[in-house]
Design an enzyme around this catalytic site. Structure first.
Site, short mmCIF file in Angstrom:
data_model
loop_
_atom_site.label_atom_id
_atom_site.label_comp_id
_atom_site.label_asym_id
_atom_site.label_seq_id
_atom_site.Cartn_x
_atom_site.Cartn_y
_atom_site.Cartn_z
N ASN A 195 4.57 -6.17 -2.71
CA ASN A 195 5.07 -7.45 -2.19
C ASN A 195 3.97 -8.35 -1.65
OD1 ASN A 195 4.49 -5.73 -0.04
ND2 ASN A 195 5.92 -6.76 1.32
N GLY B 222 0.81 -1.22 0.00
CA GLY B 222 0.00 0.00 0.00
C GLY B 222 0.85 1.27 0.00
#
Ligand SMILES: CCCCC/C=C\C/C=C\C=C\CC(=O)SCCNC(=O)CCNC(=O)[C@H](O)C(C)(C)COP(=O)(O)OP(=O)(O)OC[C@H]1O[C@@H](n2cnc3c(N)ncnc32)[C@H](O)[C@@H]1OP(=O)(O)O
Length: 300
Positions: A175, A151
């Site tokens: 990720n 984010g």
């Protein structure tokens, strides 16, 4: 852009937007601004306005890692909305006040062990922040002074330009797969738009977190500079962007970004339902548990 914040009245009422920030903000003129110009903001978002330049620096400070909790997202949204509606400002620089961390991404505790209603409210706020930054009429520059996974990377990617501090610890990327979860389609779309299909395909599946030199090479950031030059570089890049007439730049930005934003806007509710279904699965909750435990154990 007419976006509804769409958060529970209680959540909003709990916040005190535009309260003077204690300590640092009180009575201290913003850097680079004339006398009498004060920092303002909310507990987790410090805004340093420079009205003469038409620029505001927005510093995220939700220690320890600027994880994007519901309250933090709400404060960011309110700050952005306020700046967007104030004709004084033509550009904002988003940076972090937490040493070494730009943002650790979405707050895992907002998705772990929570009921569906909470997850839905949270996801709506995540969508909202992305839409607000991605479609902002302001020039948005990321002065990325720390690590920015998932984010945090999305927030960076939503800026118009990214300056990353040259520190090998300051990796950036989506990720999610490393956590056993997946990047939503709109995270993926923004990455594809930025680094191209093939590079995004690899990066997403392998959950790459690019250190600065690789980040520059793949194009996930636009510039890598020594750490002590991140803010000044962001300011000079801002000056270049502000040399363009707003209306022409804004229309062009909209032309380029609207199709990507529309993909979410056309299915926001379905996206929320998908998220809630996905995150509520036992297997996903288990993955989050394992990941959170790993974070704890890392400490010692
Ligand atoms: C089919 C339909 C599908 C629809 C879509 C579905 C799913 C999408 C779902 C979710 C998408 C999520 C995107 C995300 O952003 S997930 C978050 C990803 N973030 C990370 O992986 C970063 C994790 N954190 C770290 O690696 C390190 O903390 C960091 C390198 C950032 C900092 O390290 P440092 O050593 O300085 O600090 P720590 O001791 O690790 O952390 C301090 C403290 O903070 C807690 N914490 C860290 N990150 C988070 C986080 N993201 N959320 C919540 N809490 C976090 C950490 O646990 C420590 O807590 P404590 O032990 O002090 O209590």
């Amino acid at each position: 852009m007419a976006l509804t914040v769409g958060l529970r009245p209680l959540t909003r009422a709990l916040l005190r937007p535009w309260a003077r920030v204690p300590g640092a903000a009180l009575g201290r003129p913003a850097a680079g601004s004339g006398d009498g110009v004060r920092c303002f903001g909310s507990p987790r978002v410090l805004v340093e306005p420079d009205p003469a330049a038409g620029v505001a620096v927005m510093k995220m400070r939700n220690p320890p890692v600027n994880s994007l909790s519901l309250e933090f997202l709400t404060e960011l949204l309110i700050s952005l909305e306020k700046l967007e509606n104030d004709k004084t400002f033509r550009g904002i620089i988003i940076t972090s006040d937490c040493p070494g961390i730009f943002s650790a991404g979405l707050d895992l505790l907002e998705m772990y062990g929570r009921d569906p209603a909470h997850c839905a409210e949270y996801w709506k706020a995540v969508q909202e922040l992305w839409l607000r930054v991605y479609l902002s009429n302001l020039v948005v520059i990321g002065a990325i002074n720390g690590i920015s996974p998932a984010g945090g990377c999305l927030l960076s990617l939503s800026c118009d330009y990214r300056v990353l501090a040259n520190n090998p610890k300051y990796a950036i990327g989506l990720n999610e797969t490393l956590l056993g979860i997946i990047a939503p389609f709109w995270f993926k779309d923004v990455l594809v738009n930025t680094i191209g299909h093939r590079a995004a395909e690899r990066a997403l599946q392998l959950g790459f977190l690019f250190p600065p030199s690789d980040a520059l090479q793949v194009g996930i950031v636009d510039q890598v500079v020594p750490e002590d030059q991140v803010q000044s570089t962001a300011r000079s890049v801002m000056a270049q962007w502000l040399a363009i007439p707003d209306h022409a730049r804004q229309l062009t930005k909209n032309l380029v970004r609207k199709p990507t934003a529309d993909r979410l806007l056309q299915q926001r509710d379905a996206d929320i339902q998908n998220f809630v279904r996905f995150i509520s699965r036992d297997s996903i909750q288990k993955s989050l548990h394992v990941y959170l435990e790993k974070l704890k154990q890392k400490k010692g």
